[in-house]
Design a protein around this motif. Structure first.
Motif, PDB file in Angstrom:
ATOM      1  N   ILE A  20       4.491 -34.794 -21.851  1.00 14.41           N
ATOM      2  CA  ILE A  20       4.824 -36.217 -21.955  1.00 14.41           C
ATOM      3  C   ILE A  20       5.156 -36.607 -23.386  1.00 14.41           C
ATOM      4  O   ILE A  20       6.086 -37.378 -23.637  1.00 14.41           O
ATOM      5  CB  ILE A  20       3.661 -37.070 -21.409  1.00 14.41           C
ATOM      6  N   ALA A  21       4.417 -36.060 -24.352  1.00 16.31           N
ATOM      7  CA  ALA A  21       4.615 -36.456 -25.749  1.00 16.31           C
ATOM      8  C   ALA A  21       5.785 -35.736 -26.409  1.00 16.31           C
ATOM      9  O   ALA A  21       6.358 -36.257 -27.363  1.00 16.31           O
ATOM     10  CB  ALA A  21       3.329 -36.192 -26.548  1.00 16.31           C
ATOM     11  N   ARG A  22       6.151 -34.571 -25.899  1.00 13.28           N
ATOM     12  CA  ARG A  22       7.147 -33.765 -26.602  1.00 13.28           C
ATOM     13  C   ARG A  22       8.507 -33.719 -25.905  1.00 13.28           C
ATOM     14  O   ARG A  22       9.508 -33.378 -26.531  1.00 13.28           O
ATOM     15  CB  ARG A  22       6.637 -32.326 -26.762  1.00 13.28           C
ATOM     16  N   PHE A  23       8.570 -34.055 -24.616  1.00 13.91           N
ATOM     17  CA  PHE A  23       9.824 -33.884 -23.877  1.00 13.91           C
ATOM     18  C   PHE A  23      10.192 -35.166 -23.138  1.00 13.91           C
ATOM     19  O   PHE A  23       9.342 -35.981 -22.819  1.00 13.91           O
ATOM     20  CB  PHE A  23       9.706 -32.731 -22.869  1.00 13.91           C
ATOM     21  N   GLU A  24      11.494 -35.295 -22.880  1.00 12.91           N
ATOM     22  CA  GLU A  24      12.015 -36.367 -22.042  1.00 12.91           C
ATOM     23  C   GLU A  24      12.547 -35.742 -20.759  1.00 12.91           C
ATOM     24  O   GLU A  24      13.343 -34.793 -20.802  1.00 12.91           O
ATOM     25  CB  GLU A  24      13.132 -37.123 -22.767  1.00 12.91           C
ATOM     26  N   PHE A  25      12.119 -36.221 -19.616  1.00 14.26           N
ATOM     27  CA  PHE A  25      12.542 -35.648 -18.343  1.00 14.26           C
ATOM     28  C   PHE A  25      12.438 -36.713 -17.254  1.00 14.26           C
ATOM     29  O   PHE A  25      11.745 -37.727 -17.414  1.00 14.26           O
ATOM     30  CB  PHE A  25      11.681 -34.431 -17.973  1.00 14.26           C
ATOM     31  N   ARG A  26      13.145 -36.485 -16.174  1.00 11.93           N
ATOM     32  CA  ARG A  26      13.094 -37.405 -15.044  1.00 11.93           C
ATOM     33  C   ARG A  26      11.697 -37.357 -14.407  1.00 11.93           C
ATOM     34  O   ARG A  26      11.129 -36.281 -14.224  1.00 11.93           O
ATOM     35  CB  ARG A  26      14.138 -37.031 -14.004  1.00 11.93           C
ATOM     36  N   GLY A  27      11.208 -38.509 -14.051  1.00 15.29           N
ATOM     37  CA  GLY A  27       9.885 -38.576 -13.441  1.00 15.29           C
ATOM     38  C   GLY A  27       8.749 -38.671 -14.434  1.00 15.29           C
ATOM     39  O   GLY A  27       7.589 -38.569 -14.042  1.00 15.29           O
TER      40      GLY A  27
ATOM     41  N   ALA B 151       7.724 -41.297 -16.161  1.00 17.46           N
ATOM     42  CA  ALA B 151       6.926 -42.496 -15.883  1.00 17.46           C
ATOM     43  C   ALA B 151       6.068 -42.303 -14.638  1.00 17.46           C
ATOM     44  O   ALA B 151       4.918 -42.768 -14.584  1.00 17.46           O
ATOM     45  CB  ALA B 151       7.842 -43.705 -15.718  1.00 17.46           C
ATOM     46  N   ALA B 152       6.611 -41.605 -13.640  1.00 18.95           N
ATOM     47  CA  ALA B 152       5.843 -41.343 -12.425  1.00 18.95           C
ATOM     48  C   ALA B 152       4.653 -40.442 -12.706  1.00 18.95           C
ATOM     49  O   ALA B 152       3.560 -40.629 -12.161  1.00 18.95           O
ATOM     50  CB  ALA B 152       6.737 -40.716 -11.358  1.00 18.95           C
ATOM     51  N   LEU B 153       4.840 -39.458 -13.582  1.00 15.64           N
ATOM     52  CA  LEU B 153       3.748 -38.565 -13.948  1.00 15.64           C
ATOM     53  C   LEU B 153       2.634 -39.335 -14.653  1.00 15.64           C
ATOM     54  O   LEU B 153       1.445 -39.125 -14.366  1.00 15.64           O
ATOM     55  CB  LEU B 153       4.264 -37.438 -14.846  1.00 15.64           C
ATOM     56  N   ILE B 154       3.002 -40.229 -15.557  1.00 14.86           N
ATOM     57  CA  ILE B 154       1.995 -41.037 -16.249  1.00 14.86           C
ATOM     58  C   ILE B 154       1.236 -41.909 -15.251  1.00 14.86           C
ATOM     59  O   ILE B 154       0.007 -42.067 -15.345  1.00 14.86           O
ATOM     60  CB  ILE B 154       2.667 -41.896 -17.330  1.00 14.86           C
TER      61      ILE B 154
ATOM     62  N   ILE C 253      -2.474 -37.950 -24.952  1.00 13.62           N
ATOM     63  CA  ILE C 253      -1.095 -38.448 -24.910  1.00 13.62           C
ATOM     64  C   ILE C 253      -0.781 -39.367 -26.088  1.00 13.62           C
ATOM     65  O   ILE C 253       0.184 -39.116 -26.830  1.00 13.62           O
ATOM     66  CB  ILE C 253      -0.809 -39.142 -23.560  1.00 13.62           C
ATOM     67  N   PRO C 254      -1.537 -40.444 -26.330  1.00 10.75           N
ATOM     68  CA  PRO C 254      -1.201 -41.297 -27.482  1.00 10.75           C
ATOM     69  C   PRO C 254      -1.394 -40.588 -28.814  1.00 10.75           C
ATOM     70  O   PRO C 254      -0.656 -40.852 -29.775  1.00 10.75           O
ATOM     71  CB  PRO C 254      -2.161 -42.488 -27.336  1.00 10.75           C
ATOM     72  N   LEU C 255      -2.376 -39.677 -28.884  1.00  9.89           N
ATOM     73  CA  LEU C 255      -2.599 -38.942 -30.134  1.00  9.89           C
ATOM     74  C   LEU C 255      -1.414 -38.061 -30.474  1.00  9.89           C
ATOM     75  O   LEU C 255      -0.920 -38.070 -31.618  1.00  9.89           O
ATOM     76  CB  LEU C 255      -3.874 -38.106 -30.010  1.00  9.89           C
ATOM     77  N   MET C 256      -0.909 -37.308 -29.507  1.00  7.83           N
ATOM     78  CA  MET C 256       0.217 -36.426 -29.763  1.00  7.83           C
ATOM     79  C   MET C 256       1.510 -37.203 -29.982  1.00  7.83           C
ATOM     80  O   MET C 256       2.379 -36.774 -30.762  1.00  7.83           O
ATOM     81  CB  MET C 256       0.368 -35.435 -28.608  1.00  7.83           C
ATOM     82  N   GLN C 257       1.654 -38.346 -29.318  1.00  7.74           N
ATOM     83  CA  GLN C 257       2.824 -39.182 -29.568  1.00  7.74           C
ATOM     84  C   GLN C 257       2.811 -39.738 -30.981  1.00  7.74           C
ATOM     85  O   GLN C 257       3.862 -39.830 -31.627  1.00  7.74           O
ATOM     86  CB  GLN C 257       2.871 -40.317 -28.543  1.00  7.74           C
TER      87      GLN C 257
ATOM     88  N   ILE D 284      -5.180 -31.767 -32.649  1.00  7.50           N
ATOM     89  CA  ILE D 284      -5.675 -32.544 -31.503  1.00  7.50           C
ATOM     90  C   ILE D 284      -7.124 -32.214 -31.165  1.00  7.50           C
ATOM     91  O   ILE D 284      -7.641 -32.699 -30.149  1.00  7.50           O
ATOM     92  CB  ILE D 284      -4.807 -32.291 -30.256  1.00  7.50           C
ATOM     93  N   LYS D 285      -7.808 -31.426 -31.983  1.00  8.66           N
ATOM     94  CA  LYS D 285      -9.115 -30.900 -31.582  1.00  8.66           C
ATOM     95  C   LYS D 285     -10.138 -32.006 -31.329  1.00  8.66           C
ATOM     96  O   LYS D 285     -10.912 -31.941 -30.372  1.00  8.66           O
ATOM     97  CB  LYS D 285      -9.645 -29.930 -32.642  1.00  8.66           C
ATOM     98  N   TRP D 286     -10.148 -33.057 -32.177  1.00  6.16           N
ATOM     99  CA  TRP D 286     -11.162 -34.105 -31.990  1.00  6.16           C
ATOM    100  C   TRP D 286     -10.826 -34.995 -30.798  1.00  6.16           C
ATOM    101  O   TRP D 286     -11.721 -35.407 -30.062  1.00  6.16           O
ATOM    102  CB  TRP D 286     -11.300 -34.934 -33.265  1.00  6.16           C
ATOM    103  N   GLY D 287      -9.562 -35.274 -30.578  1.00  5.54           N
ATOM    104  CA  GLY D 287      -9.188 -36.015 -29.386  1.00  5.54           C
ATOM    105  C   GLY D 287      -9.485 -35.228 -28.128  1.00  5.54           C
ATOM    106  O   GLY D 287      -9.938 -35.786 -27.116  1.00  5.54           O
ATOM    107  N   LEU D 288      -9.241 -33.905 -28.175  1.00  8.96           N
ATOM    108  CA  LEU D 288      -9.541 -33.044 -27.034  1.00  8.96           C
ATOM    109  C   LEU D 288     -11.035 -33.029 -26.741  1.00  8.96           C
ATOM    110  O   LEU D 288     -11.462 -33.157 -25.580  1.00  8.96           O
ATOM    111  CB  LEU D 288      -9.033 -31.629 -27.318  1.00  8.96           C
ATOM    112  N   LEU D 289     -11.838 -32.885 -27.786  1.00 10.48           N
ATOM    113  CA  LEU D 289     -13.294 -32.871 -27.606  1.00 10.48           C
ATOM    114  C   LEU D 289     -13.791 -34.206 -27.075  1.00 10.48           C
ATOM    115  O   LEU D 289     -14.695 -34.260 -26.228  1.00 10.48           O
ATOM    116  CB  LEU D 289     -13.967 -32.531 -28.934  1.00 10.48           C
TER     117      LEU D 289
END
Length: 298
Positions: free
Chosen positions: A86-93, A95-98, A161-165, A194-199
Motif C-alpha cells: 500500500i505504501a510503496r505501490f499504486e495498483f487497482r483495488g 482503496a478496497a484493500l485498505i 501503513i502511515p509510518l511507511m508512507q 519500521i521496527k518500533w511501529g512493527l513492535l
C-alpha cells in the motif's frame, strides 16, 4: 507572557480537567483492577494457587498462549506485506484493500465467529468435505486460531501503513541503486526504519488475541480442557459461582494487560525519542551547519 496567557487555559480549568480525568480512570480502571486482585486472593494465597494449578485452568492458559503464538507471526507477515504494497505501490483495488483491512473494526466478533461456523461447520459450505477428510476446524484449535486471526490482523498493518508512507522510499531506492538485493534492502533499510511501529502493532495484536471473547466463544464449543481459552474459562467459572477460580483466572489476564501496557509505554517512548532525534538532526540549524562550514573552508 501575555500572549502565552491568551492561548492557554486558566489554571482552574486545567486542574478541573485533570481531576475529572483522574477520577474517571480511578473509577473505571483502577478500582475494577484492584477488585479483581482482592477477590482473587480473598480465600488466601493457597486457594489462589490451587485455582490456577487445576488442569482446566492450565489448559486454558496454554491454549491462550498457543493461539497468540499462531496469530502473531501471521499478523507480522500480513501486516508488513500489506503495508509495503500500500505504501510503496499504486495498483487497482488499493482503496478496497485498505477497506478490507479495516473490516474487523466494523464487524462484530460474534458475527465473524458465526461466519466461520457457516463456512467450516458440519452443516457449512465446506463442512461435508472437511468431514470426509477428517479435518476438524470448528470446535477445535484451528477454528479458534482463525477467529483470533480475523479480529487481530488489522493492528500491525494499521500501524505500519502511515509510518511507511511518511518515511517514503528514498532510502530503499538508494540501497537498490548501490547494488543491494531485495532481502538486503529489507533487513538493513526497511526493517530498522519500521521496527518500533512493527513492535507496537504486535503488542496491540497480542493484547487482543489473549483477551478475545466473542468470536472465540462462537467457534470454540466451550469444551472444558480442550477449547476454552482464558476468557472463556473465566466466564464458565463465574457462571458456576466459583468466585475464587474466576477471579484468579481473571487476575492472569489483568497481569497480561499490565505487562502489555508497560511494553506499549516503553515502545511509545522509544518511538517518540527517535522521532525527536531525527527532527533535531533535520532541523535548519543542523542542516545549515555543513554548508556554512563548506563556505568557510572555501
Amino acid at each position: 507572557m501575555s500572549t502565552r496567557r491568551a492561548i492557554t487555559e486558566p489554571r482552574w480549568v486545567r486542574l478541573l480537567l485533570t481531576t475529572v480525568a483522574l477520577l474517571f480512570l480511578g473509577c473505571f480502571l483502577a478500582l475494577p483492577l484492584a477488585a479483581v486482585f482482592v477477590e482473587a486472593f480473598a480465600a488466601g494465597v493457597p486457594a489462589y494457587l490451587k485455582a490456577l494449578s487445576e488442569p482446566e485452568a492450565m489448559s486454558a492458559i496454554w491454549l491462550t498462549l498457543l493461539v497468540a503464538a499462531i496469530a502473531l507471526p501471521c499478523n507480522v507477515l500480513f501486516g508488513v506485506a500489506a503495508a509495503w504494497s500500500i505504501a510503496r505501490f499504486e495498483f487497482r483495488g488499493k482503496a478496497a484493500l485498505i477497506t478490507l483491512i479495516d473490516l474487523p473494526f466494523a464487524v462484530s466478533p460474534v458475527v465473524a465467529g458465526l461466519v466461520f461456523v457457516l463456512l467450516f461447520g458440519s452443516q457449512g459450505l465446506f463442512g461435508q468435505w472437511l468431514s470426509a477428510h477428517d479435518v476438524k476446524i470448528i470446535f477445535a484449535v484451528p477454528g479458534i486460531a482463525l477467529a483470533t486471526l480475523f479480529v487481530t490482523f488489522p493492528f500491525v498493518a494499521r500501524e505500519l501503513i502511515p509510518l511507511m508512507q511518511a518515511q517514503g522510499r528514498d532510502e530503499e531506492e538508494a540501497a537498490v541503486s548501490l547494488g543491494a538485493s531485495g532481502w538486503q534492502m529489507f533487513w538493513r533499510v526497511t526493517l530498522p526504519n519500521i521496527k518500533w511501529g512493527l513492535l507496537y502493532g504486535v503488542i496491540l495484536a497480542n493484547a487482543r488475541a489473549m483477551g478475545e471473547f466473542g468470536a472465540v466463544s462462537v467457534v470454540s464449543g466451550h469444551i472444558r480442557g480442550e477449547t476454552n481459552t482464558l476468557p472463556l474459562h473465566v466466564e464458565i467459572l463465574y457462571n458456576e459461582y466459583n468466585q475464587v477460580g474466576a477471579f484468579a483466572a481473571a487476575s492472569v489476564l489483568a497481569l497480561l494487560a499490565l505487562v502489555t501496557l508497560i511494553a506499549k509505554t516503553v515502545v511509545e517512548w522509544r518511538m517518540r525519542h527517535e522521532t525527536e532525534m531525527l527532527s533535531a538532526s533535520l532541523s535548519p540549524e543542523a542542516a545549515g551547519a555543513p554548508p556554512a562550514a563548506a563556505s568557510a573552508a572555501r
